[in-house]
Design a protein around this motif. Structure first.
Motif, PDB file in Angstrom:
ATOM      1  N   PRO A 191      25.874 -31.629   4.620  1.00 40.59           N
ATOM      2  CA  PRO A 191      25.745 -33.062   4.339  1.00 40.59           C
ATOM      3  C   PRO A 191      24.308 -33.579   4.355  1.00 40.59           C
ATOM      4  N   ILE A 192      23.481 -33.050   5.253  1.00 34.19           N
ATOM      5  CA  ILE A 192      22.087 -33.507   5.305  1.00 34.19           C
ATOM      6  C   ILE A 192      21.343 -33.046   4.054  1.00 34.19           C
ATOM      7  N   ALA A 193      21.556 -31.802   3.667  1.00 35.59           N
ATOM      8  CA  ALA A 193      20.930 -31.295   2.444  1.00 35.59           C
ATOM      9  C   ALA A 193      21.411 -32.081   1.224  1.00 35.59           C
ATOM     10  N   LEU A 194      22.692 -32.433   1.212  1.00 36.82           N
ATOM     11  CA  LEU A 194      23.233 -33.205   0.096  1.00 36.82           C
ATOM     12  C   LEU A 194      22.585 -34.582   0.021  1.00 36.82           C
ATOM     13  N   ALA A 195      22.395 -35.231   1.167  1.00 36.80           N
ATOM     14  CA  ALA A 195      21.776 -36.559   1.175  1.00 36.80           C
ATOM     15  C   ALA A 195      20.378 -36.517   0.565  1.00 36.80           C
ATOM     16  N   ARG A 196      19.623 -35.489   0.877  1.00 35.75           N
ATOM     17  CA  ARG A 196      18.278 -35.350   0.314  1.00 35.75           C
ATOM     18  C   ARG A 196      18.342 -34.976  -1.169  1.00 35.75           C
TER      19      ARG A 196
END
Length: 201
Positions: free
Chosen positions: A17-22
């Motif tokens: 999810p963090i990678a997706l947000a970026r």
């Protein structure tokens, strides 16, 4: 359609999810309305994780947040303050309960149609902030759970166009729990990013 818009494939979405947000910075939100398309480039996001005290999923699944627990790449839409809506992308594996809040986009097409839905607002604020964004794009609870990887859907995500600028990271805005977690991402210097000027540099 005013721009060549290629839908994002579900398989291209980063599983974290963090990678997706970026990764979503610079991608496009597309909303077909009244025979045309409105939308633009994503310039600000926030990640919300399954074990995150600030996340709607922290206490488990319920009727309001069930779209967070679905397949990655669906919409999670909820109401705040009784009048505004927020648009998220489900971001985890099924039953995980994670999402990425789309906080702001840079309008690229359908500007007149968006402005008509935001009568009286400052044009610079057209889609700056999650509530304004949803008002301009007519995003409401009817779109909760929709597949964002379908080009013929009522709301979908597309590949980006112009190269993005440097990406900044900061704590999330407007929350009290887990307030220091660096889970907000934004295109540095973009005037469409929400928050004070210090949150855009």
């Amino acid at each position: 359609m005013p721009l060549p818009l290629t839908p994002l494939s579900r398989g291209s979405l980063p599983p974290d999810p963090i990678a997706l947000a970026r990764w979503l910075i610079g991608k496009r939100v597309v909303r077909p309305l009244d025979g045309a398309h409105v939308g633009g480039r994503i310039v600000e996001t926030e990640a919300y994780l399954d074990d995150d005290p600030a996340s709607h999923s922290f206490r488990g699944q319920n009727l309001r947040n069930r779209s967070m627990f679905g397949v990655r790449g669906n919409a999670y839409v909820y109401r705040i303050y009784g009048m505004w809506f927020c648009f998220n992308v489900s971001a985890g594996a099924p039953r995980e309960g994670a999402a990425v809040l789309i906080r702001a986009i840079e309008p690229e097409f359908g500007l007149d149609a968006m402005a008509a839905r935001r009568r009286g607002g400052d044009p610079r604020d057209l889609t700056r902030g999650p509530g304004r964004l949803c008002a301009a794009l007519a995003i409401d609870l009817q779109l909760d759970g929709i597949d964002l990887c379908r080009a013929n859907g009522a709301l979908w995500l597309a590949e980006g166009g112009a190269p993005i600028g440097p990406i900044g990271t900061s704590p999330r805005i407007g929350i009290t729990k887990a307030a220091d977690a660096p889970l907000r991402f934004y295109e540095r210097g973009n005037p469409r990013v929400s928050g004070p000027k210090s949150a855009r540099t």
